[in-house]
Structure formats: structure tokens, C-alpha cells
Design a protein around this motif. Structure first.
Motif, PDB file in Angstrom:
ATOM      1  N   ASN A 231       0.829  -1.205   0.000  1.00 28.51           N
ATOM      2  CA  ASN A 231       0.000   0.000   0.000  1.00 28.51           C
ATOM      3  C   ASN A 231       0.865   1.257   0.000  1.00 28.51           C
ATOM      4  N   ILE A 232       1.889   1.277   0.852  1.00 24.54           N
ATOM      5  CA  ILE A 232       2.750   2.460   0.960  1.00 24.54           C
ATOM      6  C   ILE A 232       3.477   2.728  -0.353  1.00 24.54           C
ATOM      7  N   LEU A 233       4.070   1.693  -0.946  1.00 24.78           N
ATOM      8  CA  LEU A 233       4.842   1.903  -2.167  1.00 24.78           C
ATOM      9  C   LEU A 233       3.950   2.267  -3.344  1.00 24.78           C
ATOM     10  N   SER A 234       2.707   1.804  -3.358  1.00 25.29           N
ATOM     11  CA  SER A 234       1.795   2.206  -4.431  1.00 25.29           C
ATOM     12  C   SER A 234       1.501   3.698  -4.378  1.00 25.29           C
ATOM     13  N   LYS A 235       1.652   4.308  -3.202  1.00 24.22           N
ATOM     14  CA  LYS A 235       1.434   5.747  -3.049  1.00 24.22           C
ATOM     15  C   LYS A 235       2.713   6.557  -3.237  1.00 24.22           C
ATOM     16  N   THR A 317       1.334   7.965  -9.750  1.00 23.29           N
ATOM     17  CA  THR A 317       0.794   7.008  -8.785  1.00 23.29           C
ATOM     18  C   THR A 317      -0.671   7.307  -8.541  1.00 23.29           C
ATOM     19  N   THR A 318      -1.305   6.459  -7.742  1.00 23.69           N
ATOM     20  CA  THR A 318      -2.682   6.707  -7.340  1.00 23.69           C
ATOM     21  C   THR A 318      -2.711   7.836  -6.329  1.00 23.69           C
ATOM     22  N   GLY A 319      -3.870   8.410  -6.119  1.00 22.90           N
ATOM     23  CA  GLY A 319      -4.010   9.490  -5.153  1.00 22.90           C
ATOM     24  C   GLY A 319      -3.787   9.016  -3.741  1.00 22.90           C
ATOM     25  N   GLY A 320      -3.582   9.962  -2.860  1.00 28.93           N
ATOM     26  CA  GLY A 320      -3.298   9.628  -1.479  1.00 28.93           C
ATOM     27  C   GLY A 320      -4.520   9.296  -0.655  1.00 28.93           C
ATOM     28  N   GLU A 321      -5.699   9.473  -1.219  1.00 29.72           N
ATOM     29  CA  GLU A 321      -6.910   9.230  -0.451  1.00 29.72           C
ATOM     30  C   GLU A 321      -7.111   7.742  -0.204  1.00 29.72           C
ATOM     31  N   PRO A 322      -7.361   7.324   1.042  1.00 25.00           N
ATOM     32  CA  PRO A 322      -7.659   5.908   1.300  1.00 25.00           C
ATOM     33  C   PRO A 322      -9.007   5.521   0.710  1.00 25.00           C
ATOM     34  N   VAL A 323      -9.149   4.251   0.360  1.00 26.47           N
ATOM     35  CA  VAL A 323     -10.416   3.790  -0.226  1.00 26.47           C
ATOM     36  C   VAL A 323     -11.457   3.646   0.873  1.00 26.47           C
ATOM     37  N   SER A 456       5.189  -7.723  -8.259  1.00 26.95           N
ATOM     38  CA  SER A 456       4.961  -6.358  -8.748  1.00 26.95           C
ATOM     39  C   SER A 456       3.591  -6.206  -9.384  1.00 26.95           C
ATOM     40  N   ASN A 457       2.914  -7.305  -9.634  1.00 28.33           N
ATOM     41  CA  ASN A 457       1.701  -7.281 -10.440  1.00 28.33           C
ATOM     42  C   ASN A 457       0.482  -6.720  -9.707  1.00 28.33           C
ATOM     43  N   HIS A 458       0.478  -6.778  -8.369  1.00 31.18           N
ATOM     44  CA  HIS A 458      -0.665  -6.241  -7.621  1.00 31.18           C
ATOM     45  C   HIS A 458      -0.841  -4.757  -7.900  1.00 31.18           C
ATOM     46  N   GLN A 459       0.263  -4.027  -7.942  1.00 33.07           N
ATOM     47  CA  GLN A 459       0.191  -2.593  -8.201  1.00 33.07           C
ATOM     48  C   GLN A 459      -0.106  -2.302  -9.667  1.00 33.07           C
ATOM     49  N   ASP A 460       0.176  -3.257 -10.556  1.00 28.27           N
ATOM     50  CA  ASP A 460      -0.157  -3.073 -11.969  1.00 28.27           C
ATOM     51  C   ASP A 460      -1.655  -3.146 -12.200  1.00 28.27           C
ATOM     52  N   ILE A 461      -2.287  -4.182 -11.695  1.00 28.24           N
ATOM     53  CA  ILE A 461      -3.679  -4.439 -12.070  1.00 28.24           C
ATOM     54  C   ILE A 461      -4.683  -3.679 -11.210  1.00 28.24           C
ATOM     55  N   GLY A 462      -4.306  -3.259 -10.012  1.00 27.54           N
ATOM     56  CA  GLY A 462      -5.224  -2.508  -9.157  1.00 27.54           C
ATOM     57  C   GLY A 462      -4.484  -1.683  -8.140  1.00 27.54           C
ATOM     58  N   PRO A 463      -3.852  -0.567  -8.559  1.00 28.39           N
ATOM     59  CA  PRO A 463      -3.004   0.189  -7.636  1.00 28.39           C
ATOM     60  C   PRO A 463      -3.735   0.739  -6.419  1.00 28.39           C
ATOM     61  N   ARG A 464      -5.024   1.077  -6.545  1.00 27.35           N
ATOM     62  CA  ARG A 464      -5.755   1.611  -5.387  1.00 27.35           C
ATOM     63  C   ARG A 464      -6.025   0.526  -4.346  1.00 27.35           C
ATOM     64  N   TYR A 465      -6.020  -0.715  -4.779  1.00 25.76           N
ATOM     65  CA  TYR A 465      -6.330  -1.839  -3.882  1.00 25.76           C
ATOM     66  C   TYR A 465      -5.136  -2.776  -3.768  1.00 25.76           C
ATOM     67  N   ALA A 466      -3.916  -2.200  -3.859  1.00 25.30           N
ATOM     68  CA  ALA A 466      -2.700  -3.020  -3.863  1.00 25.30           C
ATOM     69  C   ALA A 466      -2.562  -3.831  -2.582  1.00 25.30           C
ATOM     70  N   GLY A 467      -2.950  -3.238  -1.438  1.00 25.52           N
ATOM     71  CA  GLY A 467      -2.853  -3.961  -0.174  1.00 25.52           C
ATOM     72  C   GLY A 467      -3.791  -5.147  -0.107  1.00 25.52           C
ATOM     73  N   VAL A 468      -5.030  -4.947  -0.544  1.00 24.59           N
ATOM     74  CA  VAL A 468      -6.020  -6.029  -0.532  1.00 24.59           C
ATOM     75  C   VAL A 468      -5.612  -7.133  -1.495  1.00 24.59           C
ATOM     76  N   LEU A 469      -5.148  -6.756  -2.687  1.00 26.10           N
ATOM     77  CA  LEU A 469      -4.759  -7.763  -3.672  1.00 26.10           C
ATOM     78  C   LEU A 469      -3.591  -8.608  -3.173  1.00 26.10           C
ATOM     79  N   LEU A 470      -2.613  -7.956  -2.559  1.00 26.55           N
ATOM     80  CA  LEU A 470      -1.503  -8.724  -2.001  1.00 26.55           C
ATOM     81  C   LEU A 470      -1.978  -9.590  -0.841  1.00 26.55           C
TER      82      LEU A 470
END
Length: 526
Positions: A231-235, A317-323, A456-470
Motif C-alpha cells: 500500500n505504501i509503495l503504491s502511493k 501514482t494513485t491518489g493519497g486518499e484511502p479507499v 509487482s503485479n498487484h500494483q499493476d492491475i489494481g493500484p488503489r487496492y494493492a494492499g487487498v490484492l496482495l
């Protein structure tokens, strides 16, 4: 490489100087031809970087900025080429000639280290501690089992108990990180698992059930670390630096294994096995105090970041706002998500077996003593640390040169599957301990290319939900760790190490097939 650098020109007899060479900034002057200009434009578009105008006025402004700077500005008329040469080398090696040159140039002029890489380094050090605290049990279990009379099945149960807690917090940690922020979640994880590590000797003296509970508690803390980091690195990290940053962070895990395997036997021989848990656990408290004062979940929250770096990061990158809500139906309906889940399971089966059982293999099969087992275990993890960063550099270079992210991820992960599969098949034909260690090192070294593939693929396919995907895919990976670690103890009691390696090879081949059929590097979850 040095012939590409813009060096100062000596005075010509005619009193004029040739036009400066613009290899570091292709947009800095008129292209040699119309086709060359189109290629430059297309290359920048593929990188997702700034495509600047090429009007006469803009060219003049860039030429003035390039030629008119004094010594303090890194210009070419500084009375000598040393400063310009040094700055050119740094920018060529670190920035790959993209729009990051502008932001990084501002940071270099002010002597400011990029804040995003400070965050990456803190995550790296957290993962260093993560694996130090995880692998110390694989060394300490040898004198502990001799002292308490544990058989291989009991050892397998103790080793797998870590994964009970680790499994529980993968998805929860991803949801928590995506909704609250990665700083809080990663800080909680480190301090939690550090306390559990320090309590391990107390639990052993109380009895086996207490030890199993404390190991599970340790798994709870480490379970939130990977989703929070993702999540942190996606931001914080631009897409053009994604593979390198993730490779560096994950190489912290490998170096943590190296450090833990190297220092654990020394502490055990000098101070006894409890000292390993006390000393390693205390390091987490030191890290936590630095993290609380220096880290932020997003660059938008950091008051100390430069405006240039903030602009660079937020543009890629994606915005800093949490989902606010997780679209579970959409996520679970995508075949590439399931490719991640299945591939992560297949990958981690072999990886976790090697992580937890390698010292035992060296001790029982290759007949190394405790110290030799630990020292030879260092080589595969050291190889992984080097090859992970090498693979990250290759992946980012291929992407920056226009190769699609999908193809790059498939190539890197195929190496991460087929390499270990090949080298594990060779172990049954090898009699020399030195060659067996070399095979292990090559197996782990090629495995590390996975950091530029599925990791690295979690941040590719859904950067806003990178933490959930991982969290989702790593839940499957942890399940592989629980089943694989326990199953290895059972197989060894009724079979051989060849049977253990053959099962790992089958799963690597299944993972290769699924990954190449269904994975993608495109964003599919918005």
C-alpha cells in the motif's frame, strides 16, 4: 557508457564551440529528423512521462538552462568537467533519462535525498528484521529439539504454527492498510512481532502449547507487513521505479535471512539459544521509533517533501486518499486476480520449504554441523538479494524502452518458476555437498526474479487496492507455507528429500502455465 555523457568542449580555433550533445535529454534540442522526433515522442508517451514541446522558444530556454549554469548549477562552463561528469553519471544510472530528470535535478541542486527512497529504505529495513525474526527458529530449533526431545513431526508443527497467525492477517492487513494507511499498519506489525519474538524463550519453558501460541502471534504481526508495504509503495513510488523499489524491499527479506542465519549460531554458541530471540526482538523497537517520526502513508501527508518530488510522485501514482469500500465482486471476477492467487500458492510452496527446512537438509543430508549449516544457508539468500535487484533493474529498463508491462511480468515470473524447477531436479543426481549448495543457490537466485513478476503485479492491475490484492494472493501463499512446511515433516518421516523436491517442481510447472495463460500487466480494477 562514458562516451554518452555531455562533456565540456575545448575552445575551437575559430572561437566557437560545437553544439552540446543531448543524450541525457532527447527533448532538449531539435531532433535529427522527423522520424527521430516521433520516436522520442512515442518513447516518452510509453513511459508515461512529460512530453515537452519542441518550439524554438522552448528549445532556446532549455539550451540557456543547460549552457548558462555556473558551477553551482551543474552547467558545462564550470571551469572543469568533473562536476558535470559526476552529475551526468548519477542521473544516467539512477533516473533512466525520463521526466524524473527534472525533479531529481532539483533535488540534487539542493542536496536533498529523494524522500520516496527514504521510505523504500525504511520498508527494506523492516523486511530485514522480518526475516531475521523468522529464520532464527530454523537454526534454534536444532538445539531446542535436542534439549526437549522433539521428533520431526513436532518440529514441523512448531515451524508451521507461525503460519497460522500469518494466514489470518493477510486480507485483514490489506483492508486495514488500504482504508487507514500503510504507516500505522506496518508500524503495528513490526512492534507486535518483535514482542512475540522476545517472548519465545518464556513460552518454551511454559510448554509446547504456549510456544505454538506465541509463534502464531508472531505470524499475526508479520502477516500485515507485506500488504501494508505494498500500500505504501503504491502511493510513494512512480511506476517507472516500481520493479526496482519492490526488488530492493524484498531483498531486505533475503538479507534478513542471511543476517539471521549468520548470527544465530554465533549467539547460540556464546550465550545459548534464548539469546537469539531476545536480541533480534529488541531491534524492532529501535526501528519502530524511527518509523513513527520519519514515515508517512502518502507524500501528500509529508510536510518535508519537496514540491518537485511530490509532483513527480502524484503524476505517476494513485491518489493519497484511502479507499472507502472494497469492490470484492469486481476483484474476484477477474481472471488475472486468480492467476495471482494460484501462482502465489505455487511459488511459496517451494520458497517456504527452503526457508524453514534448509538448515535441516544441510545438517541431515549433507552432514554439515550447526555452524556449517547456517553458513551454507547464507549463500542462497545472498544470491537472491543480488538477483532480485538485478531482475528489478532489467524489468524497469524493459518497460522504459517500450516493452509492455504484461510481457515483462510474464518473462520475469517464468524465470522465477522454471529456474528453481530445473535446479531442484538436479539435486537428486548430485553427490557432492558443494554442488548441492550451488544448486540451492541457483534455485533461489532464479526464484528472486519473481519480485519483478507476480510480486509487482498487484500494483499493476489494481493500484488503489494493492494492499487487498496482495493480502488475497499472499493468503494463498501462506496456506502453501502451512501445508508445505507441515507436509515436508510428514514426507521426511515416510519418504525422502527427493519426494519433497519433486512435489515442489510439479507446483512450479503448474504456476508457470497459469501465469502465462491468465496474467496481465494492465490496470483492470479502477
Amino acid at each position: 557508457m562514458l562516451h554518452l555523457l555531455p562533456l565540456p568542449f575545448p575552445s575551437c580555433p575559430c572561437g566557437t564551440r560545437p553544439p552540446p550533445r543531448r543524450f541525457l535529454d532527447p527533448g532538449g534540442g531539435p531532433p535529427p529528423s522527423r522520424g527521430g522526433g516521433v520516436r522520442i515522442f512515442r518513447r516518452r508517451a510509453l513511459r508515461g512521462t512529460d512530453v515537452r514541446s519542441d518550439t524554438p522558444s522552448s528549445r532556446k530556454g532549455r539550451d540557456d538552462a543547460r549552457l548558462g549554469g555556473g558551477a553551482g548549477q551543474g552547467g558545462y562552463d564550470d571551469g572543469g568537467g568533473g562536476g558535470a561528469l559526476l552529475a551526468s553519471v548519477r542521473r544516467l544510472l539512477l533516473l533512466s533519462g525520463s521526466a524524473q530528470d527534472d525533479a531529481a535535478g532539483d533535488e540534487e541542486e539542493h542536496g536533498q535525498f529523494p524522500k520516496r527512497w527514504a521510505i523504500v529504505f525504511l520498508c527494506f529495513s523492516a523486511f530485514l528484521l522480518c526475516n531475521m525474526d523468522r529464520v532464527n527458529m530454523s537454526i534454534a530449533i536444532l538445539p531446542m529439539s535436542a534439549e526437549f526431545g522433539w521428533n520431526p513431526q513436532t518440529v514441523g508443527l512448531i515451524q508451521s504454527s507461525f503460519f497460522w497467525g500469518y494466514l489470518l492477517t493477510q486480507i485483514a492487513g490489506g483492508i486495514w492498510a488500504d482504508t487507514v494507511g500503510g504507516k500505522t499498519v506496518l508500524g503495528f506489525g513490526v512492534i507486535w512481532w518483535s514482542i512475540a519474538t522476545a517472548l519465545t524463550p518464556v513460552a518454551v519453558k511454559l510448554g509446547l502449547p504456549f510456544l505454538l501460541v506465541v509463534r502464531a502471534f508472531m505470524g499475526i504481526g508479520e502477516g500485515v507487513a507485506m500488504p501494508a508495504m505494498n500500500n505504501i509503495l503504491s502511493k510513494w513510488v512512480p511506476v517507472s521505479e516500481r520493479s526496482r523499489s519492490l526488488a530492493l524491499v524484498y531483498s531486505g527479506m533475503y538479507l534478513g535471512s542471511v543476517t539471521g542465519l549468520a548470527f544465530s549460531p554465533l549467539l547460540i554458541h556464546q550465550l545459548g539459544w534464548p539469546s537469539v530471540f531476545y536480541s533480534f526482538g529488541s531491534l524492532g523497537v529501535v526501528w519502530f521509533t524511527i518509523w513513527v517520526s520519519k514515515a508517512y502513508s502518502t507524500p501528500l501527508e509529508d510536510p518535508g517533501i519537496s514540491a518537485a518530488e511530490k509532483k513527480l510522485i502524484t503524476s505517476q501514482t494513485t491518489g493519497g486518499e484511502p479507499v472507502k469500500e472494497i469492490p470484492w465482486g469486481l476483484i474476484l471476477s477477474k481472471p488475472p486476480v486468480w492467476a495471482l492467487i494460484v501462482s502465489h500458492f505455487c511459488h511459496n510452496w517451494g520458497t517456504f520449504i527452503l526457508l524453514t527446512w534448509m538448515p535441516t537438509y544441510y545438517n541431515q543430508v549433507l552432514k554439515f554441523n550447526l555452524t556449517e549449516s547456517s553458513l551454507f544457508c547464507v549463500l542462497p539468500w545472498l544470491t537472491m538479494a543480488v538477483s532480485a535487484n538485478f531482475g528489478g533493474w532489467i524489468a524497469d529498463t524493459l518497460v522504459s524502452r517500450g516493452l509492455s508491462v504484461t510481457i515483462v511480468r510474464k518473462i520475469m515470473q517464468s524465470i522465477g518458476f522454471l529456474g528453481p524447477a530445473f535446479f531442484l531436479t538436479q539435486l537428486s543426481h548430485i553427490d557432492s555437498p558443494a554442488m548441492a549448495v550451488l544448486c540451492m543457490a541457483c534455485s533461489q537466485g532464479t526464484d528472486a526474479f519473481s519480485q519483478s513478476g507476480l510480486y509487482s503485479n498487484h500494483q499493476d492491475i489494481g493500484p488503489r487496492y494493492a494492499g487487498v490484492l496482495l493480502g488475497l494472493s499472499n493468503t494463498a501463499g501462506v496456506l502453501a507455507g502451512v501445508l508445505g512446511t507441515a507436509a515436508t515433516g510428514y514426507i521426511l518421516q515416510h519418504g525422502s528429500w527427493d519426494d519433497v523436491f519433486k512435489l515442489s517442481v510439479v507446483l512450479y510447472l503448474i504456476g508457470t502455465l497459469v501465469w502465462n495463460l491468465f496474467s496481465t500487466g494492465e490496470k483492470i480494477i479502477d
